[in-house]
Scaffold this motif. Structure first.
Motif, short mmCIF file in Angstrom:
data_model
loop_
_atom_site.label_atom_id
_atom_site.label_comp_id
_atom_site.label_asym_id
_atom_site.label_seq_id
_atom_site.Cartn_x
_atom_site.Cartn_y
_atom_site.Cartn_z
N GLN A 91 0.83 -1.21 0.00
CA GLN A 91 0.00 0.00 0.00
C GLN A 91 0.86 1.26 0.00
OE1 GLN A 91 -2.61 -0.66 3.36
NE2 GLN A 91 -4.14 -1.72 2.13
N GLU A 92 2.04 1.18 0.66
CA GLU A 92 2.96 2.32 0.63
C GLU A 92 3.41 2.62 -0.80
OE1 GLU A 92 4.33 4.37 2.96
OE2 GLU A 92 3.06 3.57 4.56
N GLU A 93 3.43 1.59 -1.65
CA GLU A 93 3.83 1.76 -3.05
C GLU A 93 2.64 2.15 -3.94
OE1 GLU A 93 6.89 1.64 -4.28
OE2 GLU A 93 7.79 1.19 -2.33
N GLY A 94 1.46 2.31 -3.34
CA GLY A 94 0.29 2.72 -4.10
C GLY A 94 -0.58 1.59 -4.59
N CYS A 95 -0.30 0.35 -4.15
CA CYS A 95 -1.08 -0.80 -4.59
C CYS A 95 -2.35 -0.95 -3.77
CB CYS A 95 -0.26 -2.09 -4.45
SG CYS A 95 1.27 -2.12 -5.41
N THR A 96 -3.35 -1.58 -4.37
CA THR A 96 -4.52 -2.05 -3.65
C THR A 96 -4.35 -3.56 -3.48
OG1 THR A 96 -5.93 -0.34 -4.60
CG2 THR A 96 -7.03 -2.28 -3.69
N VAL A 97 -4.58 -4.05 -2.28
CA VAL A 97 -4.29 -5.46 -1.99
C VAL A 97 -5.54 -6.16 -1.46
CG1 VAL A 97 -2.85 -7.07 -0.69
CG2 VAL A 97 -1.90 -4.87 -1.44
N ASP A 98 -5.90 -7.29 -2.11
CA ASP A 98 -6.91 -8.19 -1.58
C ASP A 98 -6.19 -9.46 -1.15
OD1 ASP A 98 -8.87 -6.38 -2.19
OD2 ASP A 98 -9.47 -7.35 -4.06
N ARG A 99 -6.64 -10.06 -0.05
CA ARG A 99 -5.94 -11.23 0.48
C ARG A 99 -6.77 -12.50 0.40
NH1 ARG A 99 -4.93 -12.75 6.79
NH2 ARG A 99 -3.86 -14.72 6.43
N ALA A 100 -6.11 -13.57 -0.02
CA ALA A 100 -6.67 -14.91 0.08
C ALA A 100 -5.84 -15.67 1.11
CB ALA A 100 -6.62 -15.61 -1.27
N LYS A 101 -6.49 -16.50 1.93
CA LYS A 101 -5.78 -17.18 3.02
C LYS A 101 -5.20 -18.53 2.62
CE LYS A 101 -8.10 -14.90 6.88
NZ LYS A 101 -8.84 -15.08 8.16
N ASP B 16 -10.70 -19.26 -6.14
CA ASP B 16 -12.11 -18.87 -6.10
C ASP B 16 -12.27 -17.37 -6.32
OD1 ASP B 16 -14.95 -19.54 -5.50
OD2 ASP B 16 -14.60 -18.20 -3.79
N MET B 17 -11.41 -16.56 -5.67
CA MET B 17 -11.51 -15.09 -5.83
C MET B 17 -11.20 -14.67 -7.25
SD MET B 17 -9.80 -13.82 -2.22
CE MET B 17 -9.87 -12.06 -2.63
N LEU B 18 -10.20 -15.33 -7.85
CA LEU B 18 -9.85 -14.98 -9.24
C LEU B 18 -10.95 -15.38 -10.19
CD1 LEU B 18 -7.69 -13.85 -11.16
CD2 LEU B 18 -6.75 -16.17 -11.34
N GLU B 19 -11.55 -16.55 -9.98
CA GLU B 19 -12.63 -17.01 -10.86
C GLU B 19 -13.83 -16.08 -10.81
OE1 GLU B 19 -13.30 -21.01 -9.47
OE2 GLU B 19 -12.23 -21.88 -11.19
N ALA C 108 -13.85 -12.87 -9.89
CA ALA C 108 -13.55 -11.47 -10.19
C ALA C 108 -13.76 -11.17 -11.68
CB ALA C 108 -12.11 -11.15 -9.80
N ALA C 109 -14.15 -9.94 -11.96
CA ALA C 109 -14.27 -9.52 -13.36
C ALA C 109 -12.89 -9.47 -13.99
CB ALA C 109 -14.92 -8.14 -13.43
N ASN C 110 -12.83 -9.69 -15.30
CA ASN C 110 -11.55 -9.65 -16.00
C ASN C 110 -10.85 -8.31 -15.77
OD1 ASN C 110 -11.29 -12.16 -17.06
ND2 ASN C 110 -12.16 -11.66 -19.07
N GLY C 111 -9.56 -8.35 -15.48
CA GLY C 111 -8.80 -7.12 -15.27
C GLY C 111 -8.83 -6.61 -13.85
N THR C 112 -9.57 -7.30 -12.95
CA THR C 112 -9.63 -6.87 -11.56
C THR C 112 -8.24 -6.89 -10.94
OG1 THR C 112 -11.89 -7.69 -11.29
CG2 THR C 112 -10.60 -7.36 -9.28
N TYR C 113 -7.52 -7.99 -11.15
CA TYR C 113 -6.17 -8.15 -10.58
C TYR C 113 -5.13 -8.12 -11.69
CZ TYR C 113 -8.87 -9.73 -6.55
OH TYR C 113 -9.76 -9.80 -5.52
N GLN C 114 -4.04 -7.39 -11.41
CA GLN C 114 -2.95 -7.33 -12.38
C GLN C 114 -1.86 -8.37 -12.09
OE1 GLN C 114 -4.19 -3.94 -11.15
NE2 GLN C 114 -5.52 -4.58 -12.82
N LEU C 115 -1.87 -8.90 -10.85
CA LEU C 115 -0.81 -9.83 -10.47
C LEU C 115 -1.21 -10.57 -9.20
CD1 LEU C 115 2.96 -9.23 -10.68
CD2 LEU C 115 2.05 -9.83 -8.44
N ILE C 116 -0.68 -11.80 -9.05
CA ILE C 116 -0.89 -12.57 -7.83
C ILE C 116 0.45 -12.79 -7.14
CG2 ILE C 116 -1.61 -14.80 -6.85
CD1 ILE C 116 -3.59 -15.06 -9.15
N ILE D 162 -2.53 -14.66 -15.90
CA ILE D 162 -2.18 -13.58 -14.97
C ILE D 162 -0.78 -13.82 -14.40
CG2 ILE D 162 -3.24 -14.75 -12.98
CD1 ILE D 162 -4.09 -11.96 -11.95
N PRO D 163 0.06 -12.78 -14.29
CA PRO D 163 1.39 -12.98 -13.68
C PRO D 163 1.28 -13.46 -12.24
CG PRO D 163 1.27 -10.88 -14.85
CD PRO D 163 -0.13 -11.41 -14.79
N ILE D 164 2.06 -14.48 -11.91
CA ILE D 164 2.07 -15.03 -10.55
C ILE D 164 3.51 -15.05 -10.05
CG2 ILE D 164 1.54 -17.00 -9.07
CD1 ILE D 164 -0.60 -17.83 -11.08
#
Length: 275
Positions: free
Chosen positions: A173-183, A190-193, A195-203, A232-234
């Motif tokens: 977040q200090e770098e300006g990212c928005t972060v969602d967490r999976a445990k 499940d979260m990626l499936e 999510a709308a296309n383009g929601t996440y840029q990287l995992i 998606i880049p992982i």
């Protein structure tokens, strides 16, 4: 803020140090009532090794203070003095666990002095290599400030450890990212499936997790029907930096590999490669 700095140029882990200071000041604000005083200071003293100095940051308040017994546990995750609840102060206390871990990553030490009804003083000592003005100028020329910014990047962080996830989220977040967490891996897929296309840029994917590990989650993602999600880049996160670990990650379909604990000077350039 008081400052007496005999060594104006040093090498320091700015993201980690910023996070430490933010947590200490936030903690002081939380436990200091209206009309109270918070003092922040930074000084330097010669280090143990030649060419090094100790940067000392202090945050002092005249707030509610802590008991001697609680001070023994203040840096444990999720600890909070019982009297804080009575004082109607909310918060999990996780900030001090983060401070302890980040200070440790920088090779430093953190201490606290406190007394009930008098206030608290936190002192952080970080060893820093002394730099010259010429070195700093050369580094600026090598790393211009117009590098690709991470601002606005949305990352799916897959990490089962609460404290590690909290630290990674704060630093990103200090770098300006928005972060969602999976445990775990199942939740990540499940979260990626969903999510709308383009929601996440990287995992960012921890590899050792319960339920489904990072390697298996990556293999499942790579087999998704939607090509945008499947590609998606992982980036793998592992406790080891050995070449064989990186190869296992690549074989599973991951794009890259970084070692834990996270070093932002390594992670940020890695992320930029895929954004």
């Amino acid at each position: 803020m008081t400052a007496q700095l005999p060594y104006p140029y040093i090498y320091a882990d700015i993201p980690h140090l910023t996070e430490v200071c933010t947590n200490l000041v936030s903690n002081a604000v939380k436990y200091t009532g209206a009309g109270g005083t918070i003092r922040c200071g930074i000084t330097q003293k010669p280090g143990e090794k030649e060419g090094w100095c100790d940067t000392v940051v202090t945050v002092a308040d005249n707030g509610i203070g802590m008991s001697q017994e609680f001070q023994k546990h203040i840096f444990e995750p999720f600890e909070r003095e019982r009297t804080s609840t009575v004082s109607k102060v909310e918060g999990s206390g996780i900030g001090m666990g983060i401070v302890k871990k980040l200070v440790g990553l920088m090779g430093g030490a953190v201490e606290v002095e406190s007394k009930i009804g008098v206030g608290s003083t936190f002192t952080v000592t970080i060893p820093c290599r002394i730099a010259s003005e010429d070195e700093i100028q050369a580094k600026r020329e090598i790393n211009p400030s117009d590098q690709k910014c991470l601002c606005g990047t949305r990352i799916l962080l897959t990490e089962d450890n609460d404290l590690n996830a909290e630290i990674a989220t704060e630093l990103l977040q200090e770098e300006g990212c928005t972060v969602d967490r999976a445990k775990d891996g199942v939740e990540c897929v499940d979260m990626l499936e969903k999510a709308a296309n383009g929601t996440y840029q990287l995992i960012l994917m921890d590899v050792q997790m319960p339920v489904m590990n990072g390697y298996d989650a990556t293999k499942k993602i790579r087999r998704m029907d939607d090509p945008q999600k499947a590609n998606i880049p992982i980036v793998a996160m592992t406790a080891n930096a050995f070449s064989e670990d990186k190869q296992v990650a690549l074989d599973a379909g991951m794009n890259d590999h970084i070692a834990k604990p996270i070093n932002m000077s390594v992670l940020v350039p890695t992320l930029r490669k895929y954004l």
